[in-house]
Design a protein around this motif. Structure first.
Motif, mmCIF file in Angstrom:
data_model
loop_
_atom_site.group_PDB
_atom_site.id
_atom_site.type_symbol
_atom_site.label_atom_id
_atom_site.label_comp_id
_atom_site.label_asym_id
_atom_site.label_seq_id
_atom_site.Cartn_x
_atom_site.Cartn_y
_atom_site.Cartn_z
ATOM 1 N N ILE A 74 3.877 2.449 4.551
ATOM 2 C CA ILE A 74 2.883 1.770 3.712
ATOM 3 C C ILE A 74 3.522 0.587 2.989
ATOM 4 C CG2 ILE A 74 1.465 2.021 1.632
ATOM 5 C CD1 ILE A 74 0.960 4.935 2.555
ATOM 6 N N TYR A 75 4.718 0.813 2.437
ATOM 7 C CA TYR A 75 5.434 -0.257 1.728
ATOM 8 C C TYR A 75 5.719 -1.421 2.674
ATOM 9 C CZ TYR A 75 9.076 -2.688 -0.889
ATOM 10 O OH TYR A 75 9.817 -3.645 -1.537
ATOM 11 N N LYS A 76 6.223 -1.114 3.872
ATOM 12 C CA LYS A 76 6.558 -2.164 4.840
ATOM 13 C C LYS A 76 5.319 -2.949 5.253
ATOM 14 C CE LYS A 76 10.690 -0.073 6.935
ATOM 15 N NZ LYS A 76 11.240 0.523 8.185
ATOM 16 N N THR A 77 4.216 -2.246 5.465
ATOM 17 C CA THR A 77 2.970 -2.919 5.855
ATOM 18 C C THR A 77 2.519 -3.879 4.760
ATOM 19 O OG1 THR A 77 2.253 -1.032 7.209
ATOM 20 C CG2 THR A 77 0.548 -2.557 6.473
ATOM 21 N N ALA A 78 2.576 -3.413 3.521
ATOM 22 C CA ALA A 78 2.163 -4.255 2.395
ATOM 23 C C ALA A 78 3.061 -5.483 2.268
ATOM 24 C CB ALA A 78 2.179 -3.440 1.102
ATOM 25 N N TYR A 119 -3.467 3.984 -6.121
ATOM 26 C CA TYR A 119 -2.980 2.611 -6.265
ATOM 27 C C TYR A 119 -1.460 2.591 -6.118
ATOM 28 C CZ TYR A 119 -1.924 -1.866 -8.578
ATOM 29 O OH TYR A 119 -1.462 -3.123 -8.882
ATOM 30 N N ILE A 120 -0.945 1.637 -5.312
ATOM 31 C CA ILE A 120 0.500 1.513 -5.103
ATOM 32 C C ILE A 120 0.948 0.093 -5.447
ATOM 33 C CG2 ILE A 120 2.404 1.674 -3.458
ATOM 34 C CD1 ILE A 120 0.800 3.619 -1.829
ATOM 35 N N PRO A 121 1.754 -0.080 -6.507
ATOM 36 C CA PRO A 121 2.315 -1.402 -6.800
ATOM 37 C C PRO A 121 3.480 -1.672 -5.850
ATOM 38 C CG PRO A 121 3.125 0.189 -8.387
ATOM 39 C CD PRO A 121 2.167 0.927 -7.485
ATOM 40 N N ILE A 122 3.505 -2.845 -5.257
ATOM 41 C CA ILE A 122 4.570 -3.222 -4.323
ATOM 42 C C ILE A 122 5.563 -4.161 -4.998
ATOM 43 C CG2 ILE A 122 5.082 -4.329 -2.121
ATOM 44 C CD1 ILE A 122 3.660 -1.629 -1.865
ATOM 45 N N ASP A 123 5.044 -5.126 -5.724
ATOM 46 C CA ASP A 123 5.887 -6.083 -6.454
ATOM 47 C C ASP A 123 6.679 -5.326 -7.530
ATOM 48 O OD1 ASP A 123 6.787 -8.033 -8.374
ATOM 49 O OD2 ASP A 123 5.341 -9.448 -7.541
ATOM 50 N N VAL A 124 8.010 -5.523 -7.570
ATOM 51 C CA VAL A 124 8.830 -4.784 -8.535
ATOM 52 C C VAL A 124 8.479 -5.144 -9.977
ATOM 53 C CG1 VAL A 124 10.777 -4.342 -6.991
ATOM 54 C CG2 VAL A 124 10.705 -6.485 -8.296
ATOM 55 N N ALA A 127 4.872 -6.910 4.595
ATOM 56 C CA ALA A 127 4.679 -7.797 5.742
ATOM 57 C C ALA A 127 3.441 -8.662 5.569
ATOM 58 C CB ALA A 127 4.575 -6.973 7.025
ATOM 59 N N ASN A 128 2.447 -8.153 4.850
ATOM 60 C CA ASN A 128 1.213 -8.897 4.623
ATOM 61 C C ASN A 128 1.247 -9.712 3.336
ATOM 62 O OD1 ASN A 128 -1.013 -8.164 6.737
ATOM 63 N ND2 ASN A 128 0.024 -6.226 6.288
ATOM 64 N N GLY A 129 2.380 -9.635 2.589
ATOM 65 C CA GLY A 129 2.504 -10.397 1.360
ATOM 66 C C GLY A 129 1.666 -9.860 0.215
ATOM 67 N N TRP A 130 1.325 -8.567 0.255
ATOM 68 C CA TRP A 130 0.507 -7.958 -0.799
ATOM 69 C C TRP A 130 1.373 -7.564 -1.989
ATOM 70 C CZ3 TRP A 130 -2.014 -4.019 3.072
ATOM 71 C CH2 TRP A 130 -2.866 -4.729 3.946
ATOM 72 N N ARG A 131 0.888 -7.826 -3.206
ATOM 73 C CA ARG A 131 1.585 -7.386 -4.418
ATOM 74 C C ARG A 131 1.285 -5.924 -4.722
ATOM 75 N NH1 ARG A 131 0.323 -9.819 -9.433
ATOM 76 N NH2 ARG A 131 2.454 -9.375 -10.119
ATOM 77 N N HIS A 132 0.174 -5.439 -4.210
ATOM 78 C CA HIS A 132 -0.221 -4.055 -4.412
ATOM 79 C C HIS A 132 -1.109 -3.637 -3.246
ATOM 80 C CE1 HIS A 132 -3.742 -5.798 -7.074
ATOM 81 N NE2 HIS A 132 -3.751 -6.245 -5.840
ATOM 82 N N VAL A 133 -1.344 -2.330 -3.137
ATOM 83 C CA VAL A 133 -2.134 -1.824 -2.013
ATOM 84 C C VAL A 133 -2.816 -0.531 -2.435
ATOM 85 C CG1 VAL A 133 -0.189 -0.522 -1.040
ATOM 86 C CG2 VAL A 133 -2.060 -1.233 0.460
ATOM 87 N N GLY A 134 -3.960 -0.258 -1.849
ATOM 88 C CA GLY A 134 -4.668 0.988 -2.115
ATOM 89 C C GLY A 134 -4.628 1.903 -0.904
ATOM 90 N N ILE A 135 -4.541 3.194 -1.140
ATOM 91 C CA ILE A 135 -4.603 4.178 -0.062
ATOM 92 C C ILE A 135 -5.550 5.299 -0.479
ATOM 93 C CG2 ILE A 135 -2.237 3.693 0.714
ATOM 94 C CD1 ILE A 135 -1.446 6.418 -0.549
ATOM 95 N N TYR A 136 -5.821 6.192 0.456
ATOM 96 C CA TYR A 136 -6.722 7.312 0.195
ATOM 97 C C TYR A 136 -6.078 8.622 0.620
ATOM 98 C CZ TYR A 136 -10.106 3.490 0.073
ATOM 99 O OH TYR A 136 -10.763 2.326 -0.223
ATOM 100 N N PRO A 182 -6.130 -4.998 -1.452
ATOM 101 C CA PRO A 182 -5.765 -4.708 -0.060
ATOM 102 C C PRO A 182 -5.534 -3.213 0.120
ATOM 103 C CG PRO A 182 -4.427 -6.497 -0.961
ATOM 104 C CD PRO A 182 -5.172 -5.912 -2.110
ATOM 105 N N TYR A 183 -5.894 -2.690 1.289
ATOM 106 C CA TYR A 183 -5.778 -1.237 1.469
ATOM 107 C C TYR A 183 -5.360 -0.908 2.891
ATOM 108 C CZ TYR A 183 -10.411 -1.690 3.636
ATOM 109 O OH TYR A 183 -11.466 -2.066 4.442
ATOM 110 N N ILE A 184 -4.812 0.301 3.026
ATOM 111 C CA ILE A 184 -4.441 0.831 4.335
ATOM 112 C C ILE A 184 -5.656 1.552 4.910
ATOM 113 C CG2 ILE A 184 -2.904 2.362 5.606
ATOM 114 C CD1 ILE A 184 -1.466 -0.026 4.390
ATOM 115 N N GLU A 185 -6.026 1.203 6.125
ATOM 116 C CA GLU A 185 -7.181 1.830 6.757
ATOM 117 C C GLU A 185 -6.969 3.345 6.836
ATOM 118 O OE1 GLU A 185 -10.920 1.571 7.881
ATOM 119 O OE2 GLU A 185 -9.728 -0.270 7.656
ATOM 120 N N PRO A 186 -7.882 4.130 6.255
ATOM 121 C CA PRO A 186 -7.674 5.579 6.209
ATOM 122 C C PRO A 186 -8.021 6.264 7.528
ATOM 123 C CG PRO A 186 -9.749 5.033 5.172
ATOM 124 C CD PRO A 186 -9.110 3.723 5.547
#
Length: 510
Positions: A64-68, A86-91, A70-79, A39-43
């Motif tokens: 970015i953390y809040k968006t991830a 790469y951003i890990p969200i799950d502790v 809210a969507n139930g993502w364990r991790h997220v990609g950004i540019y 999953p990624y944040i639209e750049p």
């Protein structure tokens, strides 16, 4: 058609082709996380970062953390430009990256230019085996015994601050508390790191204070240079770009070199960090077994002292400032701190001792809660040094990928902290803090690259808060702008307009 017209058309055609290829490459790069199934944040079209991140990196990281979440993502990609981050969200993923699988993420991936910016070659920026070697050498300088040896220096600086406030602060006028605490921190770090009496309260515009201010306030050009260096490090080194102001580096380098030469020539010894590093340099030079890796050089010592000053001065003074800001807004918490001071100091003969600080449990909670709300860094940076399979996911993080660890996001997450915007030191009492995941509170980082000066920083903050709160009751002055806004131009959180407090002298000193 004239020859010049033909040449102009050719040049324009080449430029157009280059721009088209560049744009196509950028768009292809910004599909990286989609191709990886992350999953990624639209750049944004040009710079890559999210709109809020481009405007303010600190707020952007939280968004970015809040968006991830809210969507139930364990991790997220950004540019960021052509960088795929790469951003890990799950502790639990954070725990793996910082500690369990640290060998895959040993580096911070920060820009280093050893040739043109020697003071940048310090423990914070170094990577790989160089970092391991230096960390092993420096770790003994922050043992309990070494901290105790430096403790009286901190107390002496606190007494100077107390005297200055008594003699110079008009109780009917508000004070910019950050300036007072910055002078206190400058005196401590100047003495402990460089063995120099800065006398900041007598000389508020001393070279140390002026130079440290210059380091933390970055011009637009300097911020752009840093962005280029982080995105295109090889190009930046080829262009000999430095991210530390040359005047700042030159000042600290000369101070260390002159001080070392003076001590060696005159056989002068002091109980400070610099002396420990000098002893380390001498001991390793005297080794005759051939096993030494060369020891610390003069430049390496200067680089570590520079890091210690910059990190220790600003982070501690900022933490104390925010702690007093919150205690001014929460008088019951302030009285609770003061009651503890009375009880603990009475137990230790009314003296501020190393052991007395250890007994100040509630003050520790206040500092922990302050660092939760106002961590010095909103994110931590790591870099993957070999391909890594993400636990529980069909995703491989490729070697060279930069990893951004969220700090402020989890620390403001309702899943871990009830009413996270509320200042509540009780959430860190002995029983309740057990319910907080270890990796949801990371003001000093965690794992093998945890801040080496964590205990010194907390010790400094406790001494500063003790010296003020045992003498004064603090309240918020109307000159403090509410709601508080942080200046996005500063590397460390700084309040726009300053934190102005009223200091009310207590009838009897604790």
């Amino acid at each position: 058609m004239l020859l010049t017209d033909v040449l102009l058309l050719d040049v324009l055609s080449v430029i157009t082709a280059i721009l088209a290829v560049g744009y196509a490459y950028l768009k292809w790069t910004q599909q990286y996380w989609k191709r990886k199934g992350v999953p990624y944040i639209e750049p944004s079209p040009l710079f890559g970062g999210s709109k809020s991140e481009v405007k303010n990196a600190r707020d952007g990281a939280v968004d970015i953390y809040k968006t991830a979440k809210a969507n139930g993502w364990r991790h997220v990609g950004i540019y960021r430009l052509t960088n795929c981050i790469y951003i890990p969200i799950d502790v639990e993923l954070v725990k793996h990256i910082l500690t369990k699988d640290f060998g895959y993420f040993i580096d911070r991936g920060l820009y280093v230019n050893e040739r043109d910016d020697p003071l940048g070659v310090n423990l914070f920026f170094l990577s790989g085996q160089k970092w391991r070697n230096l960390r092993a050498k420096l770790s003994p300088t922050f043992t309990s015994g070494k901290l105790k040896a430096m403790f009286q220096t901190l107390v002496d600086c606190g007494l100077v601050m107390e005297k200055y406030i008594d003699e110079n602060v008009n109780i009917s006028e508000p004070v910019d508390i950050k300036e007072i605490l910055a002078n206190f921190s400058t005196d401590i770090i100047g003495t402990c790191a460089f063995g120099i009496d800065c006398n900041s309260f007598k000389e508020p515009n001393s070279p140390f204070r002026a130079t440290s201010k210059r380091f933390f306030f970055r011009t637009k050009l300097e911020r752009y240079k840093s962005a280029i260096a982080m995105t295109f490090p090889k190009l930046a080194r080829a262009l000999r770009i430095v991210i530390n102001n040359p005047e700042v580096s030159s000042f600290y380098g000369k101070v260390v070199e002159d001080t070392i030469h003076y001590r060696l020539k005159n056989n002068v010894r002091r109980k400070d960090l610099l002396q420990m590093l000098i002893d380390m340099m001498i001991d390793e030079k005297n080794q005759e077994d051939g096993q030494s890796d060369g020891g610390l050089t003069m430049t390496e010592i200067a680089a570590q002292c520079f890091l210690f000053f910059i990190a220790g001065f600003e982070t501690s003074s900022t933490t104390m400032t925010f702690a007093l800001f919150e205690l001014a807004k929460h008088p019951k918490c302030q009285e609770k701190v003061r009651d503890e001071l009375k009880r603990v100091l009475a137990k230790h003969g009314d003296q501020v001792t190393y052991d007395a600080l250890g007994d100040m449990k509630y003050m520790s909670q206040v500092i922990d809660e302050t660092l939760r709300l106002y961590p010095p860094l909103a994110t931590l940076m790591r870099q993957c040094v070999k391909d890594y399979k993400v636990p529980g996911e069909d995703v491989v993080i490729e070697k060279g990928t930069k990893v951004l660890i969220p700090v402020l996001g989890p620390q403001m997450d309702e899943e871990f902290y009830e009413n996270p915007k509320e200042f509540n030191p009780d959430r860190f009492d002995e029983d309740k803090r057990k319910k907080i995941p270890q990796y949801a509170h990371l003001p000093f980082g965690e794992g093998p690259r945890i801040c080496i000066g964590e205990r010194f920083g907390v010790m400094e903050s406790k001494v500063g808060l003790t010296c003020i709160l045992r003498n004064f009751k603090v309240s918020l002055n109307e000159k403090t702008k509410l709601p508080m806004k942080l200046d996005p131009r500063n590397l460390i959180p700084a309040v726009e307009g300053g934190v102005w407090l009223n200091l009310h002298k207590l009838e009897s000193k604790i």
